[in-house]
Motif scaffolding. Sequence first.
Motif, PDB file in Angstrom:
ATOM      1  N   GLU A 118      71.543  60.518 -21.974  1.00 40.35           N
ATOM      2  CA  GLU A 118      71.197  61.296 -20.786  1.00 40.35           C
ATOM      3  C   GLU A 118      69.960  60.705 -20.107  1.00 40.35           C
ATOM      4  O   GLU A 118      69.888  60.607 -18.884  1.00 40.35           O
ATOM      5  CB  GLU A 118      70.933  62.748 -21.195  1.00 40.35           C
ATOM      6  N   GLU A 145      69.812  59.374 -16.404  1.00 38.54           N
ATOM      7  CA  GLU A 145      68.889  59.934 -15.412  1.00 38.54           C
ATOM      8  C   GLU A 145      68.035  58.843 -14.788  1.00 38.54           C
ATOM      9  O   GLU A 145      67.793  58.840 -13.587  1.00 38.54           O
ATOM     10  CB  GLU A 145      68.011  60.989 -16.071  1.00 38.54           C
ATOM     11  N   GLU A 199      78.990  69.456 -16.923  1.00 35.30           N
ATOM     12  CA  GLU A 199      77.779  69.161 -17.698  1.00 35.30           C
ATOM     13  C   GLU A 199      77.184  70.415 -18.337  1.00 35.30           C
ATOM     14  O   GLU A 199      76.655  70.359 -19.432  1.00 35.30           O
ATOM     15  CB  GLU A 199      76.736  68.496 -16.799  1.00 35.30           C
TER      16      GLU A 199
END
Lengths: 292, 166
Positions: free
Chosen positions: A61, A65, A266
């Motif tokens: 993640e 990001e 998500e």
Amino acid sequence: MRMANFRSSYGARRLALGVLFAILLGFFLLPQQLQALFQEIGGPVGWVLSWPIRLVASVQEGIGETWSHYVALQDVEDENRQLRKELELLQGQNSQLRESASATDRLTALLEFKAQALPTMIAAQVIGRDTGNWHRTILLNKGSADGIEADMGVVTSVGVVGRVVKTTMATAVVLLVSDPNNAIAGLIQRTRDEGIVEGTTPGLARLKYIPLLSNVRAGDRVVTSGLVGGFPRGLAIGTITTIGKEEGALFQSAELRPEVDVNRVEEVLVIQSPYIPGEDGKSDELLPKAKL
Amino acid sequence: MKIVVYVCAVAALVAVQITMLPYISVWGVKPDIGLVAVCLIGLLAGELEGLLVGLFMGWAMSLFSAVDLGTSMVAKGAVGFLAGLAGRQVAQVTPLVLIGGLVVASTVASLMTMWSLKPNDQQDSWWMIRTILMPQACFDAVVGGLCYWVIWSRVNLDRLAEGREV
């Protein structure tokens, strides 16, 4: 090229054969009991194994990001995300309002209005997908220790995602609405005809058991009927794309395009309890809002 | 010590299978690295270790999947056991031989899973064979062949084998 020839002793070979035979015999004679036993032991084991999964998921993640915020166009990405969230929210509200309006008309006419109970929900994050290719599932970062149990419904603000089928202490497996093994009670919003929504092998969904006299058409929205399963009435499942009528069949069926893009989910909400029965065991009580 | 290594390997492989492999899937199919690992362990360490690691791997994978627990355990355990048996029978193992073995192992495991799923009709069965079973068998074989080639080029397996025999 030679392989490493680490030969097992004759005793080890016999032991391996014995263990394999015992396991096969066990699963053949006592399948339910053995499955339940391994699932029970799997609770704490799953909790231990969930830590490396969370670790890898958080690293992944973080990389994702970083990529989307610093490498990709930051402003466009944020704006797009914001607009998509607003659209999802409005779609969800629209579906709920349509259902509320329809329900109000019917119930007012009957002069027997009952407020529909608000479900208790648990927010969870998607940390992974199925380990194999045979089922369409997602893995949530909350499990039985957070109050999640099998058969609970899973939704987003847009609509139905699927149903919890397995839990460990720290994770829950959700069978998606597009999986052929899933079945959810559905209702065509316009005609009020009920049916069963099942997944299809190409990853869409199908509404089965629609009465032959129903005037269902493409574009009709299908929502949860709230009769069985872990869903309250009126949550969007999908939109009908094609109708299938077979010669001599007792029912017709319709192909659906699921409302939620299950490949991009998500965060989800797990419906812990669609209704709480009142003291008389019949009336619905208004429940507290979501547990986040 | 070996048990700790195997448990850590299973935990790491399950984590990678769940979180990272969906992103490298081809036509929606991802390799089963658990099956590949069990096959390699069976080949290199014998049928008992292959079986036990296979059973544990199948159990661990089934905890995070909708797949039937019994089928997952038995399929992976049987693959580990058969890989161990094959390892004793085959004197020369090249990546190509391993690729062939992995195709067979993956196909057998997939057929067991298909059998447990009980497809509705023949059309569904063919769809599963065409879109899941066959691509996955190829994918598993390629991944396994690459892993074996990397291990073989890094570690002199012949020397390890001789050391063990002494």
